[in-house]
Design an enzyme around this catalytic site. Structure first.
Site, short mmCIF file in Angstrom:
data_model
loop_
_atom_site.label_atom_id
_atom_site.label_comp_id
_atom_site.label_asym_id
_atom_site.label_seq_id
_atom_site.Cartn_x
_atom_site.Cartn_y
_atom_site.Cartn_z
N PRO A 197 70.08 49.55 80.27
CA PRO A 197 70.87 49.51 81.51
C PRO A 197 72.30 49.95 81.27
CG PRO A 197 69.66 47.45 81.16
CD PRO A 197 69.57 48.22 79.88
N THR A 200 75.42 48.47 78.41
CA THR A 200 74.89 47.71 77.28
C THR A 200 75.38 48.20 75.93
OG1 THR A 200 72.91 49.11 77.43
CG2 THR A 200 72.82 46.95 78.48
N THR A 203 76.69 54.23 74.16
CA THR A 203 77.69 55.15 73.61
C THR A 203 78.40 54.53 72.41
OG1 THR A 203 78.04 56.08 75.82
CG2 THR A 203 79.71 56.54 74.16
N HIS A 417 76.60 23.32 104.72
CA HIS A 417 75.71 24.37 104.21
C HIS A 417 75.72 24.38 102.68
CE1 HIS A 417 73.77 28.43 104.53
NE2 HIS A 417 74.29 28.54 103.31
N GLU A 418 76.91 24.41 102.06
CA GLU A 418 76.99 24.46 100.61
C GLU A 418 76.50 23.16 99.98
OE1 GLU A 418 77.49 27.18 99.20
OE2 GLU A 418 78.18 28.28 100.97
N HIS A 421 72.71 23.29 99.68
CA HIS A 421 72.24 24.00 98.47
C HIS A 421 72.29 23.07 97.26
CE1 HIS A 421 71.75 27.89 100.26
NE2 HIS A 421 73.03 28.02 100.61
#
Length: 624
Positions: A197, A200, A203, A417-418, A421
């Site tokens: 990918p 990573t 080069t 909402h948080e 979770h």
């Protein structure tokens, strides 16, 4: 002749010509007096003129006596045809000359020509600078050559890719001691393809090979071979390998090889420039001898689109996977980059590595730099773990936007909402623990966020773990539904992610009882990630497509029911946590421990489903 010296000569000629012209004009203006023709006749009659030279258009002469600081010569325009008789009566020495227009005609041609050639020379010089050496060098390679003293990167500067380094150490050995490594008849691999990918360290790994072997390093991108001129890419390939043979032993590194070596499967473009360039590369790779010490290293993040002729043995003999580092590799990479900054002595880099699963080497280098910037901003002497945490949040969620003011109702919805979770993640087994909750807006659209810290790198997930992850994603929507009995747009991104998981479970992983262990996802991903742009026609009926959609919908709805059940059973505890979050705006793991430890859920039935019941005396029966 040197080009620089040639252009300097042109500038000198123009300068000299300008100086001479200015000097002649200055002399003519200072040593000759221009007088009217009437004054000339008057002085001629009074005997003040000593001699005269007559031309077709002008009369030039000298005075017998002149006053101080007055020029002795004069010039006037000719106006009479019987001038000779007048001159003879005045006892003046006179003569006539015929003006030649050759010089003026020549100058009228030469001066514009010189100006034109000067402008043309300047234009050509600018074009040569842009073309990197001019039209004569249009086929020359643009490869950057790193000689031994310039390539200072070694394997000590590369971390997190131990398997890749082991593979490439043999290349270093062949380049350093070809006789020792070839004593049993082995030959140097012609080509090595680094696959991984972006970010990573492909080069960096190629540079480290050149630095360890102490050989010249030719570096070029695959896109630099492709130009608008037909045949130019092939010429640059030939020139690059000629330079490599001249500097052997050496390493030729081609980055982004997919730009040059894309598969030739397009019948509409069978004779385009890219195909000619690829053909020349294949010929060159077959043409050079491996014993000469020329090793070609290519790098790409899209190996699935490369031409099969390029990947066969004898060209790229070895393929090395440079993948995202695991936790141990991330710790090693952080140690390499942390040498450049001042850190606290007791800072544990393993905790930073726990925060960053899936990060590449480039991401980790950016994280270390951002942490140093955060510590500098708060005028600290050394970088602490909190600086890494803030830098991590900034990279994944964006910069805090405290100037974005939410109205009290929206702020309350975001807090519930948080907290929803966090409650679901803490209640279900196998979920990553919650590290931090915040209702401070970040980035472009995040009004709040819940940050989970993985306990380790995961490569496989079971069906139950995928369902639990979906329930955590839907926990915010469930909290809004239980508390306010309405839906909002805040769960849009959560719904997209939960639906993607459900569709993968049904169509790719065969985890649906109705459809069985059959895959219906024929758009297979690429080697390193999603294969975008593939539009394969589906190979199942409309009835099967409907069953797929129904199964995906049922999976999402079931996990929403689970989340609603857990939130409903802990309604009062949810309110307590939401009020605390509204007060402090941010809660860390320690502040959440005492709160989530009191979460209670009902027992599951024999089928593994949660029983939806009343929560602590509250009559909660939301309509879904």
């Amino acid at each position: 002749m040197n080009k620089k010296h040639g252009f300097n000569a042109v500038y000198i000629i123009f300068a000299v010509w300008g100086i001479m012209l200015a000097q002649s004009l200055w002399v003519s203006m200072t040593q000759i007096s221009h007088i009217p023709y009437s004054e000339f006749l008057t002085r001629l009659k009074t005997g003040e003129v000593s001699e005269v030279v007559v031309s077709d258009n002008h009369i030039r002469g000298k005075f017998k006596t002149v006053a101080k600081d007055q020029p002795a010569e004069f010039m006037t325009a000719r106006m009479e045809d019987d001038l000779a008789q007048v001159l003879a009566q005045s006892d003046v020495k006179f003569s006539r000359i015929i003006e030649s227009n050759i010089l003026s005609s020549v100058m009228s041609w030469i001066i514009p020509a010189l100006i034109f050639f000067g402008i043309w020379a300047i234009f050509i010089r600018r074009m040569q600078q842009r073309m990197g050496g001019g039209f004569m060098s249009i086929g020359k390679s643009k490869a950057k050559i790193y000689v031994e003293q310039d390539t200072k990167t070694t394997f000590n500067d590369v971390a997190g890719v131990d398997e890749g380094k082991e593979e490439l150490k043999e290349i270093v050995g062949f380049l350093k001691n070809p006789k020792d490594y070839g004593r049993l008849g082995a030959r140097t691999p012609k080509g090595v393809l680094l696959v991984g990918p972006p970010g990573t360290g492909k080069t960096l790994l190629a540079k480290a090979v050149a630095g360890e072997a102490g050989v010249p390093f030719f570096s070029i991108s695959g896109s630099e071979f492709v130009e608008m001129f037909v045949g130019l890419g092939a010429a640059r390939v030939r020139d690059l390998f000629e330079q490599g043979r001249a500097k052997a032993p050496c390493i030729i590194f081609i980055d982004e090889l997919d730009a040059l070596g894309k598969a030739r499967n397009n019948p509409m473009a069978s004779h385009d420039e890219k195909e000619q360039t690829l053909n020349q590369l294949l010929v060159e790779m077959d043409g050079f001898d491996a014993s000469s010490g020329v090793v070609l290293i290519g790098a790409t993040n899209r190996p699935e689109i490369l031409d099969p002729a390029l990947l066969r043995a004898g060209r790229f003999d070895r393929q090395v996977l440079v993948d995202r580092p695991d936790k141990r590799g991330r710790v090693d990479i952080l140690k390499v980059h942390s040498k450049k900054i001042q850190m606290e002595e007791n800072l544990d880099l393993e905790q930073v590595a726990d925060l960053t699963p899936g990060f590449t080497g480039a991401d980790l280098a950016n994280l270390v730099n951002e942490a140093a910037i955060v510590a500098t901003r708060r005028n600290a002497l050394k970088v602490a773990l909190s600086d890494y945490t803030l830098a991590f949040e900034r990279l994944i969620a964006g910069l805090e936007r405290r100037n974005r003011l939410l109205n009290p109702r929206e702020r309350k919805i975001v807090a519930y909402h948080e907290m929803g979770h966090a409650f679901i993640a803490s209640a279900l087994p196998g979920c990553d623990p919650v590290h931090k909750i915040s209702i401070i807006p970040r980035g472009v659209g995040a009004l709040g966020y819940t940050l989970q810290r993985p306990t380790g790198d995961r490569f496989l997930m079971t069906e139950d773990e995928l369902k639990n992850r979906m329930a955590v994603l839907l926990g915010g929507r469930a909290a809004e539904l239980v508390t306010f009995n309405h839906l909002s747009t805040g769960a849009a991104d959560d719904l997209v992610k939960a639906t993607d998981i459900a569709r993968s479970m049904v169509a790719r992983y065969g985890m649906d009882k109705l459809l069985g262990s059959t895959t219906y996802d024929f758009d297979q991903p690429g080697f390193l990630g999603p294969n975008e742009g593939s539009f394969m026609k589906r190979k199942y009926s409309d009835e099967t497509a409907r069953e797929l959609d129904v199964s995906v919908k049922n999976l999402v709805e079931d996990q929403l029911d689970r989340a609603v059940s857990i939130i409903g059973q802990n309604r009062l505890l949810l309110e307590e946590g939401a009020n605390l979050l509204l007060e402090k705006e941010t809660l860390d793991q320690k502040q959440l421990e005492s709160l989530v430890a009191r979460i209670r859920i009902t027992e599951v039935d024999r089928g593994g489903n949660f029983v939806v019941g009343k929560a602590q005396g509250d009559d909660i029966s939301p309509t879904l």
